[in-house]
Design an enzyme around this catalytic site. Sequence first.
Site, PDB file in Angstrom:
ATOM      1  CG  HIS A 154      -2.055   0.953   1.112  1.00  0.00           C
ATOM      2  ND1 HIS A 154      -1.875   2.314   1.150  1.00  0.00           N
ATOM      3  CD2 HIS A 154      -3.370   0.758   0.927  1.00  0.00           C
ATOM      4  CE1 HIS A 154      -3.050   2.907   1.001  1.00  0.00           C
ATOM      5  NE2 HIS A 154      -3.972   1.986   0.862  1.00  0.00           N
ATOM      6  NE  ARG A 167      -2.964   7.381  -1.958  1.00  0.00           N
ATOM      7  CZ  ARG A 167      -2.972   6.223  -2.577  1.00  0.00           C
ATOM      8  NH1 ARG A 167      -2.678   6.162  -3.855  1.00  0.00           N
ATOM      9  NH2 ARG A 167      -3.268   5.118  -1.923  1.00  0.00           N
TER      10      ARG A 167
END
Lengths: 258, 557
Positions: free
Chosen positions: B327, B347
């Site tokens: 990740h 994000r």
Amino acid sequence: MGKRTRKDFPTKEEGRGNGEIPKVPVFIMGKRYEVPASLTIQKAFEYAGYQLIRGCGCRGGICGACGTVYRFPDSHKIEVGLACQTVVRPNMYLTMIPFFPANRAIYDLEEIRPDLESMIKLYPDVMRCVQCNTCTKSCPMDIEVMDYMAAAMRGDLTKVAKLSFDCVMCGLCASRCPTEIAQYHIAILARRLYGKYILPKSEHTDAMVKRIEEGRYDSMLNNLMKADEDKLKRLYNEREIEPEGAGEDWKPKDSQYL
Amino acid sequence: MAGYPPELKRLIKKVEETRPARVERKKRGEEFPMLSLREREERLKFHPDYKGESRREIRVGPNKGYAIPHEIVDLLEARSRVDPDQIDLSAINHETDVLIIGGGGAGTAAALFAQERGAKVIIATKLRHGDANTMMAEGGIQGATKRSKDSPYFHYLDVMGGGHFKNTPELAYTLVIEAPKVIAWLESMGMMFDKSRDGTMLTLHGGGTCRQRMHYAADITGAEIMRTLRDEARNRIEDIRVFEFSAAVELILNEHGHCAGAVFYNMETEEYFSVKAKAVIVATGGSGRLHYQGYMTTNHYGATADGLVIGYRAGVRLCFLHTYQYHPTGVVYPEQAEGLLITEKFRGAGANVLNVDGEQFVNEREPRDVESASVIRECTTVGKGVSTPTGKVGVWLDSPMIDVLRGEGTAQREFPGKHILFRRYEIDISKEPILVYPTLHYQNGGLEFTPKCETVIPGLFIAGEVTGGIHGENRLMGNSLLDVCVFGRIAGESGAVYAKERAKEGRLTLEHVKKYHRELEEAGIVTDRVAPMLLPDYSNPEVRERQLTAHYVGTIR
């Protein structure tokens, strides 16, 4: 570079032993250990030599396995935290409470209504709450437990659901309740009733399920499954990307695959 | 704790200097350019998977010659935790129709579906029911539920593109076609999805999606799914029994070669016991706690690849284990939170990823492997990482942009879990950025299976992170919560039907374990390693040296 040793506490290179991270005394179930001041309570247990089986789950503050109570010698106050999230402080007297008995009602969500009557029938204890606020003070997630209990007594399930949403079901509230209520079980009942009956239903999901069951996408998906990698790559590259933050009214130019 | 130290605060100033211009660009719809497929390939050379020395070939079993991470090979080239001759299979402790190994999302979904089809179920799990990676998944669950702009067709393309077009097509098909049904199912069980007033589910982008189809429940979507599934299983206590702190150490087969139960280790009393079943579902999850290449992990304490080991010994092939998902955004600072996941939703909500100069070097919505490789490249070859006082390195995730773009209070409202966490460290993530670095997150591959969750062994079904093929070489955000629900449900159904219609009585045996031991010897593998691992070893080595009379079997005392 982003690497670390397999051990989850500081290695010698990172400071342990050469004085960079000072050690502090903590009292695990009353017994004194000196541990690096930067550790969480959970890592302090491991540093002291424990291999955790109970009291350790996600190690990330969400599973509720490591509810911990502690206090300091000069304070009357009982403090709480999750062992994996709480950094040690000098002279903490601490214990994890990895399990606390609490009875849970059995119910069929399809058969009950989102109202006070269901709540009282399943959890008559709700009405025993004396609003002493001990539960709120015992919550490591800073949830206003007493406030949601007050809402539960009024049958305001919406408020219970919203106030209790961050609950990790560690059980510390129940462990401290003078009237022996299991607040967190009451809260999840309210959340499920709220989610099922009070929040408006998403019509678009049902409509899509119906389309799928009618076989609308079968042939187009079958074609994709048969496509070779080059064709898939082309189709992938040609996808129209929905702009970030576009509203529900956004429509793609090409609607043949909808 | 007093927030960021002065040296980091100074560097944050650079982020603040470049922020207004970046926000303006974002508002105009100008994004940092996405990499083309060709550029992605170049970039992926910086991904840890591409380091040749990190893998070696397995020397035994059905995948002999397949090169996968050392840490898994070590477990596959290891002996059983227990001498199979010591297990008395004539003394069975429990019997059931469907035995489910693993109490996370997939196992619990399987239990519900098996029970609904008339099966008596036992869930056995080595920690508590619900202690699993499902609980920790934050961002959301994908599903093409909005017919005006999306369909399983587009979801399928995204899944395949994310997986480098290597995914098993039938598995990807099942994933996307079942997705809207799963969302409706979760809603019907009272899961609290974020919705608008008219009931429309709120959806966001994730890395590599072409439509906004990430459904969520604040930033604790996995926890909300897990506690809902678990609560429902607890309502069916008459039919679904749960054995906690019971770790599977071997599968039991019968004389026909069918799976017929498992041997368990009681983590607390240290005794072994056996469960006989007409069908067995392995839903043991992933393996981040193996700390591949020394990386930190977002995974749960029990993510030690147990299912891979017992499934492989019984003869199930492995696939896609040469890739592992890092990740891109695990916490690097403060140290106590190290490895913790910062959901991709940050994000998705607009937060840029920035180097030490406060400059963008990658679009924040690339697929996870590309994003991770870009961060690693920036911190190594390019040399523009941000160094922490404890000698770590990372890049900035500019979380304060979220409030600037979407209004004050948005970050706190949409990410309450992380907001509370960082507040404890006196960092306000709606005002200060988060320092992140790639962290072990998801086992892309696993045991081979069919869309009905069958394995090559009759009576043995699998679901969830232990499986391989659905996501090819790289999973997209929001497809793992989906995967555990989709394939958990199918495994439960397949298991229950098999138990009712096809299961065949037969003498129980652990002969396959003995055979595996012989194979190890024939391959010249002499080792005192044992597997499955069950729990990582985080005890203090200095204390361990002084435990003069302690006896460890593998990592477990």
